[in-house]
Write a protein that holds these residues in place. Structure first.
Motif, PDB file in Angstrom:
ATOM      1  N   GLU A  52       0.866  -1.264  -0.053  1.00 60.78           N
ATOM      2  CA  GLU A  52       0.087  -0.060  -0.161  1.00 60.78           C
ATOM      3  C   GLU A  52       1.057   1.293   0.050  1.00 60.78           C
ATOM      4  N   THR A  54       1.781   4.685   1.131  1.00 60.90           N
ATOM      5  CA  THR A  54       1.509   5.304   2.279  1.00 60.90           C
ATOM      6  C   THR A  54       2.350   6.861   2.220  1.00 60.90           C
ATOM      7  N   GLU A  80      -4.681   6.819  10.866  1.00 59.98           N
ATOM      8  CA  GLU A  80      -5.437   6.927   9.643  1.00 59.98           C
ATOM      9  C   GLU A  80      -5.818   8.604   9.921  1.00 59.98           C
ATOM     10  N   ASP A  83      -9.803   9.780   5.459  1.00 53.25           N
ATOM     11  CA  ASP A  83      -9.674   8.296   5.013  1.00 53.25           C
ATOM     12  C   ASP A  83      -8.543   7.965   4.223  1.00 53.25           C
ATOM     13  N   VAL A  84      -7.305   8.483   4.676  1.00 53.94           N
ATOM     14  CA  VAL A  84      -6.022   8.169   4.388  1.00 53.94           C
ATOM     15  C   VAL A  84      -5.062   7.693   5.492  1.00 53.94           C
ATOM     16  N   VAL A 144      -5.019  16.892   4.381  1.00 55.45           N
ATOM     17  CA  VAL A 144      -5.421  15.565   4.076  1.00 55.45           C
ATOM     18  C   VAL A 144      -5.541  15.127   2.526  1.00 55.45           C
ATOM     19  N   ASN A 145      -6.150  16.097   1.902  1.00 55.48           N
ATOM     20  CA  ASN A 145      -6.111  15.949   0.276  1.00 55.48           C
ATOM     21  C   ASN A 145      -4.931  16.102  -0.150  1.00 55.48           C
ATOM     22  N   LYS A 148      -3.564  12.528   0.170  1.00 51.18           N
ATOM     23  CA  LYS A 148      -4.275  11.608  -1.006  1.00 51.18           C
ATOM     24  C   LYS A 148      -3.530  11.823  -2.447  1.00 51.18           C
ATOM     25  N   GLN A 149      -3.342  13.103  -2.678  1.00 51.61           N
ATOM     26  CA  GLN A 149      -2.722  13.215  -4.000  1.00 51.61           C
ATOM     27  C   GLN A 149      -1.329  12.659  -4.019  1.00 51.61           C
ATOM     28  N   ALA A 151      -0.213  10.070  -2.304  1.00 51.83           N
ATOM     29  CA  ALA A 151      -0.263   8.664  -2.416  1.00 51.83           C
ATOM     30  C   ALA A 151      -0.618   8.186  -3.648  1.00 51.83           C
ATOM     31  N   GLU A 152      -1.429   9.223  -4.787  1.00 52.36           N
ATOM     32  CA  GLU A 152      -1.715   8.700  -5.767  1.00 52.36           C
ATOM     33  C   GLU A 152      -0.717   8.929  -7.136  1.00 52.36           C
TER      34      GLU A 152
END
Length: 153
Positions: A52, A54, A80, A83-84, A144-145, A148-149, A151-152
């Protein structure tokens, strides 16, 4: 029977901090971190943790306490946020202990340079203070956003 909370004790700059065991998914040794461009300074990059991706945050930097020196004892607290899942770099993790809830006092406005919004309270131990952090307050929604970015990418 007294109310108590179980906390993971970790250190940053020689000060003891704690996080509820309910907020920490795991404690990991430091792995090689892959940098992600165009992220906040405290986001150090990402690691592949059991398949995963992270994101990794330097908790010291996020709390404006300097930068974590990566060495043998350095650990990542996997938590956490929203939601990440994220890894929080700390100097070391030393203990898991039960803290009597009656020893926890509200946080002063600023303690050791850490903003009160990050602090759940301060526990008086035998010969030191334990600053209890609110792990879910370490980042705001925008940050947090950003995680997420990262991690993507």
């Amino acid at each position: 029977m007294r109310d108590s909370i179980k906390v993971i004790v970790f250190h940053m700059n020689g000060q003891k901090y704690g996080a509820s065991v309910m907020e920490v998914l795991s404690i990991e040794e430091l792995e090689s971190i892959t940098s992600v461009p165009r992220t906040s300074d405290f986001i150090k990059g990402v690691v592949n943790l059991r398949g995963e991706i992270t994101p990794v945050i330097d908790l010291k930097q996020r709390l404006r306490l300097g930068e974590t020196e990566r060495k043998k004892g350095t650990r990542m607290l996997i938590v956490e946020m929203g939601d990440v899942k994220a890894g929080l770099l700390v100097d070391d993790v030393s203990d898991v202990m039960d803290i009597d809830a009656s020893t926890i006092e509200p946080a002063p406005e600023v303690i050791n340079g850490v903003n009160e919004s990050f602090i759940q309270g301060v526990a008086k131990l035998e010969n030191s203070l334990l600053i209890l952090l609110k792990m879910d307050q370490i980042l705001n929604l925008e940050e947090v956003n950003e995680l997420k970015q990262a991690a993507e990418e």
